[in-house]
Design a protein around this motif. Structure first.
Motif, mmCIF file in Angstrom:
data_model
loop_
_atom_site.group_PDB
_atom_site.id
_atom_site.type_symbol
_atom_site.label_atom_id
_atom_site.label_comp_id
_atom_site.label_asym_id
_atom_site.label_seq_id
_atom_site.Cartn_x
_atom_site.Cartn_y
_atom_site.Cartn_z
ATOM 1 N N GLY A 1 -1.083 15.408 1.988
ATOM 2 C CA GLY A 1 0.047 15.303 2.908
ATOM 3 C C GLY A 1 1.018 14.243 2.454
ATOM 4 N N THR A 2 1.776 13.717 3.375
ATOM 5 C CA THR A 2 2.716 12.645 3.048
ATOM 6 C C THR A 2 1.947 11.384 2.676
ATOM 7 O OG1 THR A 2 2.845 11.797 5.307
ATOM 8 C CG2 THR A 2 4.345 13.596 4.726
ATOM 9 N N LEU A 3 2.653 10.418 2.124
ATOM 10 C CA LEU A 3 2.006 9.157 1.759
ATOM 11 C C LEU A 3 1.365 8.501 2.977
ATOM 12 C CD1 LEU A 3 4.614 7.587 -0.717
ATOM 13 C CD2 LEU A 3 2.679 9.077 -1.224
ATOM 14 N N ALA A 4 1.992 8.645 4.127
ATOM 15 C CA ALA A 4 1.455 8.041 5.350
ATOM 16 C C ALA A 4 0.245 8.812 5.877
ATOM 17 C CB ALA A 4 2.539 7.979 6.421
ATOM 18 N N GLU A 5 0.199 10.118 5.635
ATOM 19 C CA GLU A 5 -0.889 10.955 6.159
ATOM 20 C C GLU A 5 -2.106 10.984 5.238
ATOM 21 O OE1 GLU A 5 2.017 14.324 8.273
ATOM 22 O OE2 GLU A 5 1.224 14.606 6.237
ATOM 23 N N ALA A 6 -1.906 10.807 3.948
ATOM 24 C CA ALA A 6 -2.956 11.031 2.961
ATOM 25 C C ALA A 6 -4.125 10.064 3.118
ATOM 26 C CB ALA A 6 -2.381 10.914 1.553
ATOM 27 N N GLU A 7 -5.304 10.589 2.787
ATOM 28 C CA GLU A 7 -6.528 9.787 2.794
ATOM 29 C C GLU A 7 -7.278 10.028 1.487
ATOM 30 O OE1 GLU A 7 -7.378 10.043 7.619
ATOM 31 O OE2 GLU A 7 -8.125 11.602 6.267
ATOM 32 N N THR B 1 0.859 -1.183 0.000
ATOM 33 C CA THR B 1 0.000 0.000 0.000
ATOM 34 C C THR B 1 0.891 1.228 0.000
ATOM 35 O OG1 THR B 1 -1.740 -1.165 1.210
ATOM 36 C CG2 THR B 1 -1.788 1.249 1.276
ATOM 37 N N ILE B 2 0.677 2.136 -0.950
ATOM 38 C CA ILE B 2 1.545 3.313 -1.013
ATOM 39 C C ILE B 2 0.880 4.556 -0.433
ATOM 40 C CG2 ILE B 2 2.861 2.426 -2.948
ATOM 41 C CD1 ILE B 2 1.364 4.394 -4.742
ATOM 42 N N ALA B 3 -0.444 4.613 -0.442
ATOM 43 C CA ALA B 3 -1.113 5.799 0.096
ATOM 44 C C ALA B 3 -2.561 5.483 0.426
ATOM 45 C CB ALA B 3 -1.041 6.963 -0.887
ATOM 46 N N GLY B 4 -3.096 6.208 1.427
ATOM 47 C CA GLY B 4 -4.470 6.012 1.857
ATOM 48 C C GLY B 4 -4.543 5.184 3.122
ATOM 49 N N LYS B 5 -5.706 5.240 3.758
ATOM 50 C CA LYS B 5 -5.946 4.478 4.981
ATOM 51 C C LYS B 5 -7.158 3.591 4.760
ATOM 52 C CE LYS B 5 -3.938 8.178 7.764
ATOM 53 N NZ LYS B 5 -4.174 9.242 8.785
ATOM 54 N N ASN C 1 3.220 11.607 -5.714
ATOM 55 C CA ASN C 1 4.617 11.556 -6.131
ATOM 56 C C ASN C 1 5.374 10.777 -5.060
ATOM 57 O OD1 ASN C 1 7.504 12.377 -6.371
ATOM 58 N ND2 ASN C 1 6.700 13.548 -8.096
ATOM 59 N N GLU C 2 5.703 9.530 -5.398
ATOM 60 C CA GLU C 2 6.376 8.671 -4.416
ATOM 61 C C GLU C 2 7.751 9.209 -4.049
ATOM 62 O OE1 GLU C 2 5.639 4.181 -4.316
ATOM 63 O OE2 GLU C 2 5.614 4.667 -6.461
ATOM 64 N N ALA C 3 8.472 9.713 -5.033
ATOM 65 C CA ALA C 3 9.831 10.196 -4.769
ATOM 66 C C ALA C 3 9.819 11.362 -3.786
ATOM 67 C CB ALA C 3 10.506 10.606 -6.068
ATOM 68 N N SER C 4 8.821 12.229 -3.889
ATOM 69 C CA SER C 4 8.713 13.386 -2.988
ATOM 70 C C SER C 4 7.889 13.092 -1.750
ATOM 71 C CB SER C 4 8.096 14.572 -3.745
ATOM 72 O OG SER C 4 8.891 14.939 -4.845
ATOM 73 N N ASN C 5 7.303 11.893 -1.682
ATOM 74 C CA ASN C 5 6.516 11.476 -0.518
ATOM 75 C C ASN C 5 5.366 12.446 -0.246
ATOM 76 O OD1 ASN C 5 5.800 9.921 1.767
ATOM 77 N ND2 ASN C 5 6.993 11.247 3.115
ATOM 78 N N ILE C 6 4.580 12.728 -1.310
ATOM 79 C CA ILE C 6 3.517 13.711 -1.142
ATOM 80 C C ILE C 6 2.290 13.350 -1.989
ATOM 81 C CG2 ILE C 6 4.302 15.252 -2.982
ATOM 82 C CD1 ILE C 6 3.035 16.424 0.433
#
Length: 432
Positions: A145-151, A132-136, A180-185
């Motif tokens: 936000g960051t990949l970890a924060e994004a929803e 999983t790269i993004a979302g909850k 953008n995975e490289a920028s983590n956003i």
């Protein structure tokens, strides 16, 4: 440890330093070819390579004679895929296994006018991992936000541009998001303001400009990196002498041959438009009316358009030259799950499709909660996901689970991205 095993272990653990490797574990005799330039008047020789199995980026030593010392002049192939040659020192080559050359590989060496192939083969090991790269999972929101924060609210379809930006259509939230995975956003590129139920996005033929079809009406959104992705509402109009209506379209496909962008309306009309002038032309009518459709051109034949009909549970081809509309895979009007030969296979509400560079067609089989593949020989297989079982789990193909994955897109490196609509997340499938 035997002397033979010790010698091979020393070679494999000193691959970055071939000169010292050759001195420690080579078996040159006095006057041998170690470090000698390639002599075009003498034939090359190959004696052995090791290891004889591995996956992408495996470091392989090839031994022989007259390889020379210029790695740019040494060509090593695993089947038809060229390997990166890091170094050559006359009697030894250090090469890196390329990505997915095939399960059983014939290894060949070509230098100058000489070309030789080993009798024994290299066994390529494929590794497939879902992450999983993004979302909850299960969280319906639209948070940047960051990949970890994004929803995500309703991520249904996606596309990847030439710069590896991932664009996600949030169908029910009327938004376009950028990852953008490289920028983590994760960033919201556009929200509402002319965008209503955005369907499957596509790039232009150069993979730079993004086009997104609105579900209803003759409305598309255009996003150009040259103007910082500012959204522009466009409405392609029939060119002079043309007469038709563009309405309820679900996908677009750029054609690398004519530079036009193709779309199909819900009424079965296939239409193309010029991405610069927005002049539109009718290509065909009555292509399976009353079904959503998702389009993609064959990577080796720009006249062959693949059309996935979600409501009909099948995939057709349309030939731009002959106008033939032919069943390619699945059973029309029959939902189910079945792997095997393409005309006997079964799908359930398949939606977005895409090809990789090797002409494998990937299908987001949302109704079956899995990703399918149709290889160039016409064999359908389940790449990842447990057929007809929804859920969420990352991991290997045997472990991973999806919940209505409606969107798939692939980048130039062969990484497959999935819009896991039911789980409200974006997943990544790395096949190496």
């Amino acid at each position: 440890m035997s002397n033979f095993k010790k010698k091979k272990w020393l070679c494999l653990t000193s691959l970055g330093f071939l000169l010292s490797l050759s001195l420690s574990c080579g078996d040159d005799k006095e006057g041998g070819s170690m470090g000698q330039p390639y002599n075009p008047d003498k034939p090359i020789q190959i004696t052995e390579f090791y290891p004889d199995s591995g996956g992408i980026a495996t470091k392989v030593i090839i031994k022989g004679e007259n390889f020379g010392t210029d790695p740019e002049k040494v060509h090593v192939y695993f089947n038809e895929k060229r390997a990166a040659v890091v170094q050559a020192i006359g009697n030894m080559i250090y090469a890196i296994v390329p990505k997915q050359p095939g399960d059983t590989c014939f290894v060949s060496v070509a230098i100058g006018k000489d070309s030789l192939i080993f009798d024994n083969t290299f066994e390529y090991t494929t590794t497939t991992t879902v992450s999983t790269i993004a979302g909850k999972v299960g969280v319906s929101a639209a948070t940047d936000g960051t990949l970890a924060e994004a929803e995500f609210h309703s991520p249904r379809y996606l596309v990847v541009d030439a710069e590896k930006n991932i664009f996600v259509s949030e169908f029910n939230a009327h938004m376009l998001r950028q990852i953008n995975e490289a920028s983590n956003i994760v960033t919201t590129i556009h929200k509402e303001n002319g965008m209503a139920n955005p369907n499957a996005p596509a790039t232009d033929a150069e993979k730079k400009v993004i086009f997104v079809p609105n579900d209803g009406g003759n409305v598309f959104m255009e996003f150009d990196p040259e103007i910082q992705w500012a959204g522009k509402k466009i409405s392609p109009r029939p060119a002079e002498g043309e007469s038709f209506t563009i309405n309820y379209k679900h996908s677009l496909a750029p054609n690398p041959k004519d530079g036009m962008v193709y779309t199909r309306a819900h009424n079965g009309q296939l239409i193309k438009f010029d991405p610069r002038t927005k002049a539109a032309y009718l290509v065909a009518i009555d292509l399976m009316p009353d079904s959503d459709s998702y389009l993609y051109f064959h990577p080796n034949d720009p006249n062959l358009l693949f059309i996935c009909y979600a409501a009909k549970h099948c995939i057709y081809t349309f030939n731009l030259e002959t106008k033939e509309h032919t069943l390619f895979a699945g059973s029309i009007n029959k939902a189910g799950w079945m792997d095997g030969e393409r005309l006997y296979a079964e799908f359930s509400s398949p939606r977005q499709i895409c090809f990789d560079k090797d002409a494998n067609l990937y299908v987001a089989d949302g109704g079956n909660h899995c990703i399918r593949k149709i290889d160039p020989k016409g064999i359908v297989s389940t790449v990842v996901g447990i057929p007809q079982v929804s859920g969420y789990r990352d991991g290997t193909p045997d472990e991973a689970m999806f919940n209505q994955p409606d969107g798939v897109a692939i980048d130039d490196e062969g990484i497959l991205y999935v819009a896991d609509y039911g789980n409200k997340i974006i997943r990544k499938l790395a096949i190496e």
